[in-house]
Design a protein around this motif. Structure first.
Motif, PDB file in Angstrom:
ATOM      1  N   TRP A  86      -6.660  -2.313  -4.596  1.00 22.63           N
ATOM      2  CA  TRP A  86      -5.674  -2.002  -3.549  1.00 22.63           C
ATOM      3  C   TRP A  86      -6.030  -2.662  -2.212  1.00 22.63           C
ATOM      4  O   TRP A  86      -5.152  -2.818  -1.362  1.00 22.63           O
ATOM      5  CB  TRP A  86      -5.600  -0.491  -3.338  1.00 22.63           C
ATOM      6  CG  TRP A  86      -4.941   0.292  -4.421  1.00 22.63           C
ATOM      7  CD1 TRP A  86      -4.798  -0.063  -5.740  1.00 22.63           C
ATOM      8  CD2 TRP A  86      -4.336   1.580  -4.293  1.00 22.63           C
ATOM      9  NE1 TRP A  86      -4.161   0.914  -6.425  1.00 22.63           N
ATOM     10  CE2 TRP A  86      -3.867   1.953  -5.573  1.00 22.63           C
ATOM     11  CE3 TRP A  86      -4.161   2.457  -3.228  1.00 22.63           C
ATOM     12  CZ2 TRP A  86      -3.214   3.158  -5.807  1.00 22.63           C
ATOM     13  CZ3 TRP A  86      -3.515   3.668  -3.453  1.00 22.63           C
ATOM     14  CH2 TRP A  86      -3.041   4.016  -4.730  1.00 22.63           C
ATOM     15  N   ILE A  87      -7.292  -2.984  -2.015  1.00 25.30           N
ATOM     16  CA  ILE A  87      -7.715  -3.468  -0.689  1.00 25.30           C
ATOM     17  C   ILE A  87      -8.064  -4.960  -0.703  1.00 25.30           C
ATOM     18  O   ILE A  87      -8.800  -5.438   0.156  1.00 25.30           O
ATOM     19  CB  ILE A  87      -8.901  -2.643  -0.140  1.00 25.30           C
ATOM     20  CG1 ILE A  87     -10.163  -2.837  -0.979  1.00 25.30           C
ATOM     21  CG2 ILE A  87      -8.531  -1.167  -0.054  1.00 25.30           C
ATOM     22  CD1 ILE A  87     -11.418  -2.305  -0.304  1.00 25.30           C
ATOM     23  N   TYR A 107     -15.498  -0.296   0.400  1.00 26.74           N
ATOM     24  CA  TYR A 107     -15.499  -0.900  -0.938  1.00 26.74           C
ATOM     25  C   TYR A 107     -16.435  -0.144  -1.879  1.00 26.74           C
ATOM     26  O   TYR A 107     -16.082   0.140  -3.029  1.00 26.74           O
ATOM     27  CB  TYR A 107     -15.917  -2.368  -0.831  1.00 26.74           C
ATOM     28  CG  TYR A 107     -15.882  -3.128  -2.144  1.00 26.74           C
ATOM     29  CD1 TYR A 107     -14.695  -3.697  -2.609  1.00 26.74           C
ATOM     30  CD2 TYR A 107     -17.034  -3.280  -2.912  1.00 26.74           C
ATOM     31  CE1 TYR A 107     -14.655  -4.398  -3.804  1.00 26.74           C
ATOM     32  CE2 TYR A 107     -17.006  -3.976  -4.117  1.00 26.74           C
ATOM     33  CZ  TYR A 107     -15.813  -4.529  -4.560  1.00 26.74           C
ATOM     34  OH  TYR A 107     -15.784  -5.222  -5.749  1.00 26.74           O
ATOM     35  N   SER A 119      -9.026   0.827   5.356  1.00 31.51           N
ATOM     36  CA  SER A 119      -9.407  -0.584   5.191  1.00 31.51           C
ATOM     37  C   SER A 119      -8.426  -1.520   5.890  1.00 31.51           C
ATOM     38  O   SER A 119      -8.802  -2.578   6.387  1.00 31.51           O
ATOM     39  CB  SER A 119      -9.511  -0.940   3.704  1.00 31.51           C
ATOM     40  OG  SER A 119      -8.228  -1.069   3.104  1.00 31.51           O
ATOM     41  N   TYR A 120      -7.149  -1.123   5.938  1.00 29.45           N
ATOM     42  CA  TYR A 120      -6.154  -1.945   6.631  1.00 29.45           C
ATOM     43  C   TYR A 120      -6.378  -1.889   8.144  1.00 29.45           C
ATOM     44  O   TYR A 120      -6.137  -2.879   8.851  1.00 29.45           O
ATOM     45  CB  TYR A 120      -4.739  -1.479   6.272  1.00 29.45           C
ATOM     46  CG  TYR A 120      -4.241  -2.047   4.960  1.00 29.45           C
ATOM     47  CD1 TYR A 120      -3.246  -3.012   4.925  1.00 29.45           C
ATOM     48  CD2 TYR A 120      -4.780  -1.614   3.746  1.00 29.45           C
ATOM     49  CE1 TYR A 120      -2.792  -3.544   3.726  1.00 29.45           C
ATOM     50  CE2 TYR A 120      -4.327  -2.130   2.535  1.00 29.45           C
ATOM     51  CZ  TYR A 120      -3.338  -3.093   2.531  1.00 29.45           C
ATOM     52  OH  TYR A 120      -2.896  -3.612   1.338  1.00 29.45           O
ATOM     53  N   LEU A 156     -15.060   3.214  -3.140  1.00 29.79           N
ATOM     54  CA  LEU A 156     -13.857   3.178  -3.964  1.00 29.79           C
ATOM     55  C   LEU A 156     -14.186   2.963  -5.441  1.00 29.79           C
ATOM     56  O   LEU A 156     -15.179   2.310  -5.786  1.00 29.79           O
ATOM     57  CB  LEU A 156     -12.920   2.065  -3.497  1.00 29.79           C
ATOM     58  CG  LEU A 156     -12.249   2.245  -2.133  1.00 29.79           C
ATOM     59  CD1 LEU A 156     -11.453   1.009  -1.770  1.00 29.79           C
ATOM     60  CD2 LEU A 156     -11.369   3.489  -2.102  1.00 29.79           C
ATOM     61  N   CYS A 183      -8.394   3.541   1.527  1.00 27.30           N
ATOM     62  CA  CYS A 183      -7.592   2.318   1.429  1.00 27.30           C
ATOM     63  C   CYS A 183      -6.794   2.080   2.709  1.00 27.30           C
ATOM     64  O   CYS A 183      -6.725   0.951   3.216  1.00 27.30           O
ATOM     65  CB  CYS A 183      -6.655   2.400   0.229  1.00 27.30           C
ATOM     66  SG  CYS A 183      -7.490   2.282  -1.374  1.00 27.30           S
ATOM     67  N   LEU A 242       0.835  -1.202   0.000  1.00 26.69           N
ATOM     68  CA  LEU A 242       0.000   0.000   0.000  1.00 26.69           C
ATOM     69  C   LEU A 242       0.867   1.249   0.000  1.00 26.69           C
ATOM     70  O   LEU A 242       0.576   2.222  -0.706  1.00 26.69           O
ATOM     71  CB  LEU A 242      -0.931  -0.006   1.214  1.00 26.69           C
ATOM     72  CG  LEU A 242      -1.841   1.211   1.391  1.00 26.69           C
ATOM     73  CD1 LEU A 242      -2.796   1.348   0.206  1.00 26.69           C
ATOM     74  CD2 LEU A 242      -2.623   1.119   2.699  1.00 26.69           C
ATOM     75  N   GLN A 278      -9.640   8.469  -2.051  1.00 27.02           N
ATOM     76  CA  GLN A 278      -9.425   7.045  -2.305  1.00 27.02           C
ATOM     77  C   GLN A 278      -8.287   6.481  -1.455  1.00 27.02           C
ATOM     78  O   GLN A 278      -8.388   5.380  -0.914  1.00 27.02           O
ATOM     79  CB  GLN A 278      -9.139   6.829  -3.795  1.00 27.02           C
ATOM     80  CG  GLN A 278     -10.259   7.286  -4.717  1.00 27.02           C
ATOM     81  CD  GLN A 278     -11.496   6.403  -4.621  1.00 27.02           C
ATOM     82  OE1 GLN A 278     -11.510   5.275  -5.089  1.00 27.02           O
ATOM     83  NE2 GLN A 278     -12.553   6.927  -4.013  1.00 27.02           N
ATOM     84  N   GLU A 279      -7.213   7.234  -1.339  1.00 26.56           N
ATOM     85  CA  GLU A 279      -6.051   6.748  -0.580  1.00 26.56           C
ATOM     86  C   GLU A 279      -6.362   6.608   0.904  1.00 26.56           C
ATOM     87  O   GLU A 279      -5.966   5.618   1.543  1.00 26.56           O
ATOM     88  CB  GLU A 279      -4.853   7.688  -0.770  1.00 26.56           C
ATOM     89  CG  GLU A 279      -4.337   7.756  -2.194  1.00 26.56           C
ATOM     90  CD  GLU A 279      -5.057   8.818  -3.028  1.00 26.56           C
ATOM     91  OE1 GLU A 279      -4.586   9.109  -4.144  1.00 26.56           O
ATOM     92  OE2 GLU A 279      -6.099   9.360  -2.557  1.00 26.56           O
ATOM     93  N   HIS A 339      -8.976   1.344  -7.146  1.00 25.52           N
ATOM     94  CA  HIS A 339      -8.608   1.295  -5.734  1.00 25.52           C
ATOM     95  C   HIS A 339      -9.233   0.115  -5.004  1.00 25.52           C
ATOM     96  O   HIS A 339      -8.759  -0.276  -3.925  1.00 25.52           O
ATOM     97  CB  HIS A 339      -8.957   2.612  -5.052  1.00 25.52           C
ATOM     98  CG  HIS A 339      -8.077   3.743  -5.476  1.00 25.52           C
ATOM     99  ND1 HIS A 339      -8.353   4.538  -6.567  1.00 25.52           N
ATOM    100  CD2 HIS A 339      -6.876   4.189  -4.983  1.00 25.52           C
ATOM    101  CE1 HIS A 339      -7.384   5.431  -6.722  1.00 25.52           C
ATOM    102  NE2 HIS A 339      -6.485   5.250  -5.777  1.00 25.52           N
ATOM    103  N   ARG A 340     -10.272  -0.476  -5.576  1.00 29.07           N
ATOM    104  CA  ARG A 340     -10.795  -1.719  -4.988  1.00 29.07           C
ATOM    105  C   ARG A 340      -9.750  -2.824  -5.048  1.00 29.07           C
ATOM    106  O   ARG A 340      -9.722  -3.706  -4.183  1.00 29.07           O
ATOM    107  CB  ARG A 340     -12.073  -2.145  -5.719  1.00 29.07           C
ATOM    108  CG  ARG A 340     -13.280  -1.293  -5.374  1.00 29.07           C
ATOM    109  CD  ARG A 340     -14.511  -1.692  -6.165  1.00 29.07           C
ATOM    110  NE  ARG A 340     -15.672  -0.893  -5.765  1.00 29.07           N
ATOM    111  CZ  ARG A 340     -16.884  -1.014  -6.283  1.00 29.07           C
ATOM    112  NH1 ARG A 340     -17.104  -1.903  -7.255  1.00 29.07           N
ATOM    113  NH2 ARG A 340     -17.869  -0.250  -5.856  1.00 29.07           N
TER     114      ARG A 340
END
Length: 316
Positions: A303-304, A293, A266-267, A296, A263, A194, A259-260, A300-301
């Protein structure tokens, strides 16, 4: 039992007594995994409740939510009481926060901790992002961040008072996190990919700095967790340390739904999932990852994928 029954009992509020009994015999045991900290929540915190009315309100509110979860036939009564007790306590604690001193700093601090538990235990709304709302930082987080300065200004009082063991354990835990963080290579962190993606694709250099600081802080939440079950035990504080340290600029980016920032958030949900066995945290990870989700875009989806797989959520 109805509110009428409670009010018509001369000299006794049986519902309040029921809530206090439930807190000391059950709820307090769910707030930490360490036996000493469980005892502190069970013994020391109620004692503070007898000193500060808003602390007792916070105790009763959290206990009411706990009972509402497991006694569905009285869910409406308990949820109603939870909201009433919390709102009264919040007004009193907010007033105390404006005139913080040596006499009330301990009470205000523990009320902010009770508020954190209360917030995550409260029934969720569909659009709830936990940390931010449409108008800015969430009220509960503003309170928690607002009390963080108390540790700096009244640290000696807190460390020598009835919450001393909590602060000593917290300092010890923070030292452990820093040690593990120093021993871990950033490339070994689940956040490494990421970090690289954000470095490559984010145009605004100021935003990049904010995002990378949030990722570095989030590493602290990951280093104490091991899949093998060996090594340090994962604690709630290991999750929420990230929330406490978050820069207000990152929270503003999250409010804007960049978006960033979503993400990165999400972590954080992966760590929330590791607390899913706690009744007060149950369901938050899947709720938030689903919300993220759908906010995004298709790029970017991708990315997660790791958080989605770790949480075990399936996109619809």
């Amino acid at each position: 039992m109805s509110l009428h029954d409670v009010q018509s009992t001369p000299g006794l509020n049986l519902l309040d007594l029921e809530l206090l009994h439930n807190y000391t015999t059950s709820t307090a045991n769910t707030l930490h995994i360490d036996p000493v900290m469980k005892t502190l929540w069970k013994i020391n915190v109620p004692q503070l409740g007898f000193q500060y009315g808003f602390v007792m309100r916070g105790i009763l509110a959290l206990s009411a939510l706990h009972l509402a979860r497991y006694r569905p036939e009285k869910k409406e009564l308990y949820n109603s009481q939870a909201m009433i007790q919390h709102q009264i306590g919040l007004r009193q604690a907010t007033n105390a926060l404006t005139e913080i001193n040596e006499q009330n700093c301990t009470g205000v601090y523990i009320f902010s901790a009770l508020t954190l538990f209360f917030t995550v235990a409260t029934p969720r709304k569909p659009g709830d992002l936990l940390l931010v709302g449409d108008n800015g930082i969430a009220d509960w987080l503003a309170l928690v961040k607002g009390t963080s300065f108390i540790v700096g200004t009244s640290g000696k009082i807190l460390f020598n008072g009835s919450l001393g063991p909590m602060f000593i354990a917290g300092r010890r835990r923070n030292e452990l996190r820093e040690k593990l963080l120093a021993e871990e290579s950033p490339e070994d962190s689940p956040l490494a990919e990421l970090l690289q993606l954000i470095n490559k694709t984010t145009v605004d250099h100021q935003d990049v700095t904010i995002y990378l600081a949030a990722i570095e802080s989030l590493r602290k939440s990951f280093v104490t967790y091991t899949e093998s079950g060996q090594g340090p035990t994962f604690e709630p504080a290991d999750v929420f340390i990230w929330v406490f340290e978050l820069d207000h600029r990152f929270l503003e980016l999250l409010r804007q739904r960049t978006q960033e920032s979503l993400c990165i958030f999400s972590y954080f949900c992966v760590n929330l999932r590791r607390l899913d066995s706690c009744w007060w945290m149950e369901g938050w990870a899947t709720h938030l990852i689903a919300k993220i989700y759908h906010l995004l875009d298709e790029e970017h989806r991708l990315w997660i994928r790791w958080p989605i797989e770790e949480i075990g959520w399936i996109p619809s």
